[in-house]
Design an enzyme around this catalytic site. Structure first.
Site, PDB file in Angstrom:
ATOM      1  N   SER A 235       0.816  -1.211   0.000  1.00  0.00           N
ATOM      2  CA  SER A 235       0.000   0.000   0.000  1.00  0.00           C
ATOM      3  C   SER A 235       0.851   1.263   0.000  1.00  0.00           C
ATOM      4  CB  SER A 235      -0.930   0.003   1.212  1.00  0.00           C
ATOM      5  OG  SER A 235      -1.842  -1.077   1.150  1.00  0.00           O
ATOM      6  N   HIS A 300       0.215   3.407   4.650  1.00  0.00           N
ATOM      7  CA  HIS A 300      -0.640   4.104   3.685  1.00  0.00           C
ATOM      8  C   HIS A 300      -0.359   5.603   3.695  1.00  0.00           C
ATOM      9  CE1 HIS A 300      -2.687   0.347   4.674  1.00  0.00           C
ATOM     10  NE2 HIS A 300      -3.434   0.465   3.580  1.00  0.00           N
TER      11      HIS A 300
END
Length: 361
Positions: A235, A300
């Site tokens: 991610s 993230h």
């Protein structure tokens, strides 16, 4: 050419001689390249053109001074837009589609359309996605994905674990492990739909830099801000590319001519928000292997920060030298400072704070 058009060795060619050159050899050039050359001649009010800009153009390299001459000059691109051209083959339509998906300026889209040869192909994103994910997970582990409830979830040499942070390769290799099929599936879809077109336009070197920078920033962000948690998944790299692409669309909204851009941005943001929300929920969900928590979601955010800084600079400067961009050096310096800070944090902070880390797997 230098002796013929710049006999005095001034470094410049007169626009009169430049136009005569175009009249004699215009039929040998790509029509879009000829259009750019004419725009270059029309844009110059000093009656001369930099010889090096001319050489760079003919060798498919464009300097910042050339771009400024085109963009700031009083010129019009007289021919019809690339989107209006007919009789294109399937491969030509694909290249045109990629150009409109990623580039905000018509002159850049035409330039890319004429210059792209698919050599080399977008190998980096395809290799990372197909070979790294599926080959390792499918062949080595005999399964395509490990759920966080699987007994082998923590027992591998790839994921980042706070007790094993001295093993430097884990700050990169954690991208090859995913916490569930939905985690893997969304990252693969985003990598292929966004990463491959970006690599086709900007090249493997630039896109791999943004991707790897997002991956490293993600694991380092976890080691600084969520010090007791492991991390898995790609991610960090995926969010770096996607956030850079979305930010570039927003910053060049009127110039981006991709179809349904508002709807597609909304879908991309919903998918990213869903996956991020799932990661936050999973982080605070009771662990299957207490006292070791579930994976962190900070990777993230690290990827997003890389995307909206370094990533945007890369995507906004198609075929331009990044070394000439002041913001590039500013954001690169900030990134390097963060990496150095995180390295020292990993060396000293864990012992100084006397944290209770989960046992090694």
């Amino acid at each position: 050419l230098l002796s013929q058009f710049d006999a005095d060795n001034t470094g410049y060619i007169s626009t009169e001689k430049f136009r005569s050159l175009l009249q004699r050899h215009g039929s040998e050039l790509d029509p879009h390249k000829l259009e750019v050359l004419l725009a270059l001649a029309d844009s110059n009010s000093e009656g001369r053109i930099c010889y090096q800009d001319f050489v760079n153009l003919m060798s498919n390299k464009r300097s910042n001074s050339f771009r400024q001459a085109i963009l700031q000059g009083n010129r019009r691109l007289c021919s019809k837009a690339l989107l209006e051209e007919t009789g294109l083959s399937l491969s030509q339509r694909l290249i045109r589609h990629v150009a409109y998906e990623t580039l905000p300026r018509e002159i850049d889209r035409k330039w890319y359309y004429d210059s792209y040869t698919c050599c080399p192909p977008p190998w980096f994103m395809i290799t990372i996605t197909l070979v790294a994910f599926f080959l390792y997970n499918g062949v080595v582990l005999d399964r395509f994905v490990l759920q966080v409830t699987h007994p082998l979830y923590l027992k591998n040499t790839l994921l980042y674990h706070p007790q094993l942070r001295a093993q430097a390769w884990r700050y990169l290799t954690y991208i090859f492990m995913h916490a569930g099929i939905e985690h893997l599936g969304l990252n693969v879809v985003l990598q292929l739909l966004v990463g491959v077109p970006l690599e086709m336009v900007h090249g493997a070197a630039r896109i791999s830099f943004v991707y790897v920078a997002g991956v490293v920033a993600g694991s380092l962000a976890v080691s600084v801000a969520d010090m007791t948690a492991p991390v898995v998944g790609s991610s960090g790299g995926v969010y770096a590319l996607v956030s850079a692409h979305l930010a570039n669309i927003v910053m060049n909204w009127s110039g981006m001519k991709c179809q349904f851009k508002l709807l597609r941005m909304a879908v991309a943001l919903i998918c990213m928000s869903f996956e991020f929300g799932r990661a936050v929920w999973l982080r605070f969900h009771p662990s299957a292997y207490p006292p070791c928590p579930h994976p962190s979601f900070m990777a993230h955010l690290g990827g997003v920060m890389v995307g909206i800084t370094l990533g945007v600079i890369v995507l906004r400067n198609y075929e331009q030298r990044l070394q000439d961009q002041t913001l590039w050096w500013i954001f690169l310096s900030i990134y390097v400072i963060f990496v150095l800070f995180a390295i020292f944090w990993n060396i000293f902070a864990y012992s100084l704070l006397d944290l209770k880390l989960p046992p090694p797997p």
